[in-house]
Design a protein around this motif. Structure first.
Motif, mmCIF file in Angstrom:
data_model
loop_
_atom_site.group_PDB
_atom_site.id
_atom_site.type_symbol
_atom_site.label_atom_id
_atom_site.label_comp_id
_atom_site.label_asym_id
_atom_site.label_seq_id
_atom_site.Cartn_x
_atom_site.Cartn_y
_atom_site.Cartn_z
ATOM 1 N N ALA A 75 19.599 14.029 -1.461
ATOM 2 C CA ALA A 75 19.203 12.652 -1.158
ATOM 3 C C ALA A 75 17.770 12.586 -0.643
ATOM 4 N N PHE A 76 17.016 11.656 -1.190
ATOM 5 C CA PHE A 76 15.669 11.324 -0.706
ATOM 6 C C PHE A 76 15.782 9.996 0.029
ATOM 7 N N VAL A 77 15.346 9.973 1.290
ATOM 8 C CA VAL A 77 15.519 8.787 2.136
ATOM 9 C C VAL A 77 14.168 8.372 2.705
ATOM 10 N N VAL A 78 13.806 7.124 2.487
ATOM 11 C CA VAL A 78 12.554 6.566 3.003
ATOM 12 C C VAL A 78 12.898 5.461 3.987
ATOM 13 N N ILE A 79 12.454 5.617 5.236
ATOM 14 C CA ILE A 79 12.721 4.615 6.277
ATOM 15 C C ILE A 79 11.438 3.823 6.503
ATOM 16 N N GLU A 80 11.451 2.565 6.063
ATOM 17 C CA GLU A 80 10.275 1.702 6.173
ATOM 18 C C GLU A 80 10.729 0.238 6.210
ATOM 19 N N ASN A 81 9.754 -0.654 6.306
ATOM 20 C CA ASN A 81 10.041 -2.090 6.251
ATOM 21 C C ASN A 81 10.131 -2.508 4.787
ATOM 22 N N ILE A 82 11.201 -2.061 4.129
ATOM 23 C CA ILE A 82 11.358 -2.265 2.693
ATOM 24 C C ILE A 82 11.397 -3.764 2.380
ATOM 25 N N ILE A 83 10.525 -4.194 1.493
ATOM 26 C CA ILE A 83 10.451 -5.604 1.110
ATOM 27 C C ILE A 83 11.601 -5.918 0.150
ATOM 28 N N ASP A 84 12.204 -7.091 0.315
ATOM 29 C CA ASP A 84 13.306 -7.490 -0.562
ATOM 30 C C ASP A 84 12.806 -7.646 -1.991
ATOM 31 N N ALA A 85 13.721 -7.460 -2.953
ATOM 32 C CA ALA A 85 13.350 -7.472 -4.369
ATOM 33 C C ALA A 85 12.682 -8.780 -4.780
ATOM 34 N N GLY A 86 13.112 -9.905 -4.192
ATOM 35 C CA GLY A 86 12.526 -11.192 -4.529
ATOM 36 C C GLY A 86 11.240 -11.501 -3.798
ATOM 37 N N ARG A 87 10.855 -10.609 -2.839
ATOM 38 C CA ARG A 87 9.618 -10.768 -2.072
ATOM 39 C C ARG A 87 9.517 -12.142 -1.408
ATOM 40 N N LYS A 88 10.639 -12.592 -0.803
ATOM 41 C CA LYS A 88 10.664 -13.893 -0.139
ATOM 42 C C LYS A 88 11.195 -13.836 1.287
ATOM 43 N N LYS A 89 11.888 -12.748 1.661
ATOM 44 C CA LYS A 89 12.627 -12.742 2.919
ATOM 45 C C LYS A 89 12.017 -11.865 4.003
ATOM 46 N N ASN A 90 11.583 -10.665 3.654
ATOM 47 C CA ASN A 90 11.096 -9.752 4.685
ATOM 48 C C ASN A 90 9.623 -10.027 4.972
ATOM 49 N N ALA A 91 9.369 -11.064 5.763
ATOM 50 C CA ALA A 91 7.993 -11.448 6.076
ATOM 51 C C ALA A 91 7.260 -10.316 6.787
ATOM 52 N N PHE A 92 7.968 -9.603 7.688
ATOM 53 C CA PHE A 92 7.306 -8.526 8.428
ATOM 54 C C PHE A 92 6.850 -7.419 7.479
ATOM 55 N N GLY A 93 7.682 -7.076 6.508
ATOM 56 C CA GLY A 93 7.296 -6.062 5.541
ATOM 57 C C GLY A 93 6.059 -6.468 4.751
ATOM 58 N N LEU A 94 5.982 -7.734 4.363
ATOM 59 C CA LEU A 94 4.823 -8.228 3.630
ATOM 60 C C LEU A 94 3.580 -8.246 4.518
ATOM 61 N N LEU A 95 3.743 -8.636 5.780
ATOM 62 C CA LEU A 95 2.608 -8.630 6.705
ATOM 63 C C LEU A 95 2.168 -7.203 7.014
ATOM 64 N N MET A 96 3.125 -6.271 7.102
ATOM 65 C CA MET A 96 2.758 -4.872 7.310
ATOM 66 C C MET A 96 1.968 -4.342 6.119
ATOM 67 N N SER A 97 2.281 -4.814 4.935
ATOM 68 C CA SER A 97 1.511 -4.407 3.770
ATOM 69 C C SER A 97 0.075 -4.906 3.872
ATOM 70 N N LEU A 98 -0.114 -6.113 4.399
ATOM 71 C CA LEU A 98 -1.471 -6.595 4.659
ATOM 72 C C LEU A 98 -2.159 -5.712 5.702
ATOM 73 N N ASN A 99 -1.387 -5.227 6.672
ATOM 74 C CA ASN A 99 -1.972 -4.328 7.673
ATOM 75 C C ASN A 99 -2.434 -3.018 7.035
ATOM 76 N N MET A 100 -1.735 -2.594 5.978
ATOM 77 C CA MET A 100 -2.171 -1.399 5.263
ATOM 78 C C MET A 100 -3.508 -1.644 4.554
ATOM 79 N N LEU A 101 -3.749 -2.891 4.120
ATOM 80 C CA LEU A 101 -5.059 -3.249 3.593
ATOM 81 C C LEU A 101 -6.124 -3.087 4.672
ATOM 82 N N ILE A 102 -5.815 -3.566 5.868
ATOM 83 C CA ILE A 102 -6.765 -3.470 6.977
ATOM 84 C C ILE A 102 -7.046 -2.010 7.343
ATOM 85 N N GLU A 103 -6.019 -1.174 7.286
ATOM 86 C CA GLU A 103 -6.088 0.171 7.856
ATOM 87 C C GLU A 103 -6.342 1.307 6.865
#
Length: 345
Positions: free
Chosen positions: A277-305
């Motif tokens: 098993a390969f397991v990734v623990i992260e703020n996984i964004i939902d498939a529809g990209r509408k619900k996990n706002a924190f995951g999407l904002l964290m992705s913007l933080n990756m742009l910053i960083e």
């Protein structure tokens, strides 16, 4: 005659989010000044807080009462008769004297990230990081890894943020068919520790850069897990991963672009046996990209960083893992916006 009902459109959400930095900066300032650590020693009057933290009287009660209204402090009395104490969550997670302290990430948010996010528009238009590297400075990680004290503080902060997720993973994941685990980029070794605490038959390896090894070993020895968790030093870019039945990565993949993501996933695949098993623990964004706002904002933080990093959806994870040969894909919710994405070889 036909009648239609009208829905009142409310601007409250716009104002709440648009001025959300008011509340953010108030909380970050309180953490940075050590307010919750002070109140962790016991309740204090407003006057006591003013004297101990060196505050001016003008906005003292606005500051403290805003934290009451936001739910971070409790209060009896009012203004000059007021006495303040920590709310339960503030007391557990924002008192530096408690091992559960997770304010390190908030201190970093206050001291580093807050001003960088002012340049989000520039980042969106250029695709370039907006942190220390913007002015040809070194990556903050270079400075952190060069200073043992700062490295220890950084690892403690990252561990605090993920502790709840690591505990949840150790309890919820079915390890009955596995015997060994290797945590890639394992930092202080806490994911491995939680796995063996909750699954005594497991043997774990925590794998990270050589500078991290003494800290991880110290953590394991303090927890009495020195014989159950092996500390291995290496560079996940240049070294092969240790062989194991389960390969985990906690907040590693989102730091990197697609090519490096694929390279790390391929290394995990090569280190696993069939059925592993390969397991990734992260703020996984939902498939529809509408619900996990924190995951999407964290992705913007990756742009910053970072130069190329981004957070990803479970659909993205499935595409990346199946490309290197993984089969069954699933997702396990952990705490808050964080999940464990699973791929079986």
């Amino acid at each position: 005659m036909e009648t239609t009902s009208t829905t009142q459109v409310d601007p409250a959400k716009i104002m709440q989010v648009g001025t959300g930095f008011f509340a953010t900066k108030t909380l970050l300032t309180a953490v940075n000044m050590g307010l919750f650590t002070l109140l962790g020693q016991g309740q204090h009057s407003g006057e006591d807080i003013k004297e101990k933290l060196g505050l001016h009287p003008r906005s003292l009660y606005d500051f403290l009462d805003a934290l009451v209204a936001l739910g971070f402090l409790n209060r009896t009395g009012i203004k000059k008769t007021s006495v303040y104490s920590n709310a339960a969550d503030s007391d557990l997670f924002l008192d530096k004297n408690k091992p559960s302290y997770m304010g390190g990430i908030l201190e970093m948010a206050n001291n580093r990230l807050y001003p960088f996010w002012n340049n989000l528009e520039v980042g969106l238009k250029t695709g370039l990081p907006q942190n220390e590297t913007k002015n040809n400075g070194k990556s903050p990680f270079d400075a952190i890894y060069a200073d043992p004290a700062r490295l220890r503080e950084f690892i403690r902060a990252m561990t605090g943020v993920q502790m709840g997720n690591f505990i949840a993973f150790g309890k919820q994941f079915d390890f009955s068919n596995y015997k060994t685990l290797c945590d890639i980029g394992g930092s202080g070794g806490i994911l491995s520790a939680q796995v063996v605490i909750n699954n005594p038959h497991m043997e774990c390896t925590t794998f990270d850069l050589p500078a991290v090894s003494p800290i991880a070993q110290e953590n394991m020895d303090v927890m009495g897990l020195g014989e159950k968790v092996k500390v291995a030093a290496g560079d996940f870019f240049t070294d092969d991963f240790p062989k194991a039945d389960v390969i985990t990565m906690g907040n590693i993949l989102h730091d990197w672009g697609t090519a490096n993501k694929k390279m790390l996933i391929k290394k995990a695949y090569d280190a696993l046996p069939k059925g592993g098993a390969f397991v990734v623990i992260e703020n996984i964004i939902d498939a529809g990209r509408k619900k996990n706002a924190f995951g999407l904002l964290m992705s913007l933080n990756m742009l910053i960083e970072t130069p190329e990093g981004y957070d990803f959806s479970i659909s993205d994870f499935e595409e990346l893992t199946k490309e290197v040969g993984f089969g069954q894909i699933s997702i396990m919710p952990l705490t808050g916006p964080t999940s464990a994405a699973l791929a079986i070889k």
